[in-house]
Design an enzyme around this catalytic site. Sequence first.
Site, PDB file in Angstrom:
ATOM      1  N   ARG A  19      -9.926   8.468  13.890  1.00  0.00           N
ATOM      2  CA  ARG A  19     -10.468   7.477  12.926  1.00  0.00           C
ATOM      3  C   ARG A  19     -10.319   6.094  13.562  1.00  0.00           C
ATOM      4  O   ARG A  19      -9.251   5.785  14.115  1.00  0.00           O
ATOM      5  CB  ARG A  19      -9.727   7.521  11.574  1.00  0.00           C
ATOM      6  N   ASN A  39      -9.585  -3.449   4.969  1.00  0.00           N
ATOM      7  CA  ASN A  39      -8.985  -2.522   4.004  1.00  0.00           C
ATOM      8  C   ASN A  39     -10.141  -1.745   3.368  1.00  0.00           C
ATOM      9  O   ASN A  39     -11.323  -1.992   3.663  1.00  0.00           O
ATOM     10  CB  ASN A  39      -8.177  -3.290   2.953  1.00  0.00           C
ATOM     11  N   LYS A  40      -9.796  -0.819   2.501  1.00  0.00           N
ATOM     12  CA  LYS A  40     -10.812   0.042   1.892  1.00  0.00           C
ATOM     13  C   LYS A  40     -11.978  -0.765   1.342  1.00  0.00           C
ATOM     14  O   LYS A  40     -11.789  -1.815   0.727  1.00  0.00           O
ATOM     15  CB  LYS A  40     -10.139   0.863   0.779  1.00  0.00           C
ATOM     16  N   ALA A  69      -3.271   4.420   6.110  1.00  0.00           N
ATOM     17  CA  ALA A  69      -2.990   3.993   7.483  1.00  0.00           C
ATOM     18  C   ALA A  69      -1.606   4.425   7.998  1.00  0.00           C
ATOM     19  O   ALA A  69      -1.520   5.030   9.081  1.00  0.00           O
ATOM     20  CB  ALA A  69      -3.172   2.479   7.565  1.00  0.00           C
ATOM     21  N   ARG A 114      -4.307  10.880   4.827  1.00  0.00           N
ATOM     22  CA  ARG A 114      -5.019   9.607   4.865  1.00  0.00           C
ATOM     23  C   ARG A 114      -4.037   8.488   4.537  1.00  0.00           C
ATOM     24  O   ARG A 114      -2.873   8.748   4.225  1.00  0.00           O
ATOM     25  CB  ARG A 114      -6.198   9.607   3.879  1.00  0.00           C
ATOM     26  N   ASP A 143      -5.561  -1.872   6.617  1.00  0.00           N
ATOM     27  CA  ASP A 143      -5.722  -0.922   7.721  1.00  0.00           C
ATOM     28  C   ASP A 143      -5.666  -1.617   9.079  1.00  0.00           C
ATOM     29  O   ASP A 143      -5.318  -0.995  10.082  1.00  0.00           O
ATOM     30  CB  ASP A 143      -7.030  -0.150   7.566  1.00  0.00           C
TER      31      ASP A 143
HETATM   32  O1  MRU Z   1      -9.738   6.000   3.987  1.00  0.00           O
HETATM   33  P1  MRU Z   1      -8.280   5.983   3.603  1.00  0.00           P
HETATM   34  O2  MRU Z   1      -7.989   6.569   2.278  1.00  0.00           O
HETATM   35  O3  MRU Z   1      -7.389   6.497   4.695  1.00  0.00           O
HETATM   36  O4  MRU Z   1      -8.029   4.423   3.465  1.00  0.00           O
HETATM   37  C1  MRU Z   1      -6.940   3.808   3.879  1.00  0.00           C
HETATM   38  C2  MRU Z   1      -6.251   3.308   2.710  1.00  0.00           C
HETATM   39  O5  MRU Z   1      -5.533   4.051   2.083  1.00  0.00           O
HETATM   40  C3  MRU Z   1      -6.442   1.955   2.251  1.00  0.00           C
HETATM   41  O6  MRU Z   1      -7.410   1.221   2.853  1.00  0.00           O
HETATM   42  C4  MRU Z   1      -5.133   1.272   2.102  1.00  0.00           C
HETATM   43  O7  MRU Z   1      -5.286   0.163   1.348  1.00  0.00           O
HETATM   44  C5  MRU Z   1      -4.414   0.987   3.380  1.00  0.00           C
HETATM   45  S1  MRU Z   1      -3.271   2.252   3.756  1.00  0.00           S
HETATM   46  C6  MRU Z   1      -1.843   1.894   2.841  1.00  0.00           C
END
Ligand code: MRU
Length: 351
Positions: free
Chosen positions: A87, A252-253, A50, A48, A242
Amino acid sequence: MNQSYKPIIWKDEKLFLLDQRLLPQTETFVEVNDLKSCAAAITDMVVRGAPCIGFTAIYGMALWVKNQTTLSLESCRAACDEMINARPTAVNLSFEVNRCFEFMMSYVKEGRSAAELYKKLVEFGHQQINESHNKNTTMAQIGVKELMGRIGDRKWRLMTHCNTGFLACGSLGTALGVISYANSLGKVEYVLADETRPYMQGTRLTAFELAKENIPYSIVVEGAASYLLSHNKVDAIFVGADRIAANGDTANKVGTSTLAIVAKHYGVPFYVVAPVSSFDTSIPDGKHIEIEMRPMTEITELRGIKLAPEGAQAINPSFDVTDHQFITGIICEKGFINPQNPSELVKVVNS
Ligand code: MRU
């Protein structure tokens, strides 16, 4: 800075992924042999983050090519699309896979063999991971310079959301890379790591990385942001991305947008740190970003233990979009972008 710990390993023509679902309690690797198992590992979040999703997909495309006797542009495109669909939100996935497709097109047109293309894609995977270290180092330096100018020569209290370190990026990290680099210079007083519900990337992964690097940290729940920021516990916030649209709106998350809004309210600087591969300048703003909806069970259960009553419904958007007006600065390997100046972003990213 931890460079020995690798979430993606290519060895003896095989791909091994550190199973991030089981961290930090268990450190085990999953072997991936073909496109389908690679795409499934991305969907199921064995791997996981990006950048790491993108790197993994390159090796997945190499494995697919390895298993072909003949290649056509149609079959290559279909395989690339299958991988991209694993994804939807992180643009790094399509960024890297579409670069694979460019190699595929030229090799097919030149009549070169699947074996040659396979070799090229494996090399490309190695190259992208290796280059990411330099890019992340550049971003870390830009981030530290920004804080030196803004906060100055005392130790910094930093906050982050989700996981953006070597587990997500293959090396150093983006937002966590800034923090790790700042710590190597003796500049970090402490880090507050958001637990990052519901998947707990903060509690499980960011805390794991901070502990491995001996950086002082505390885990906090997202709901504590207003308390912590209003009580002057945080000097600056760093998050990853992301997908960043042309106007600086940033996916982003989930929870990032809430944090950014609270940060603006209390005057705490809020930075996004992401490589050029996380930008999507083909879309004008964040409304065009597809947000991945993940299974309800990620909320109603915790590693198989039921938390909610039988039959409970849940809604699980995995990301949100932070409006660029709440972002103090976006840092990529090409420089510092002021999101309040919309034309600057496209200029810097395409420079
Ligand atoms: O769902 P994930 O864990 O793949 O989420 C992506 C992330 O890790 C975050 O959103 C992150 O801030 C961006 S990737 C460095």
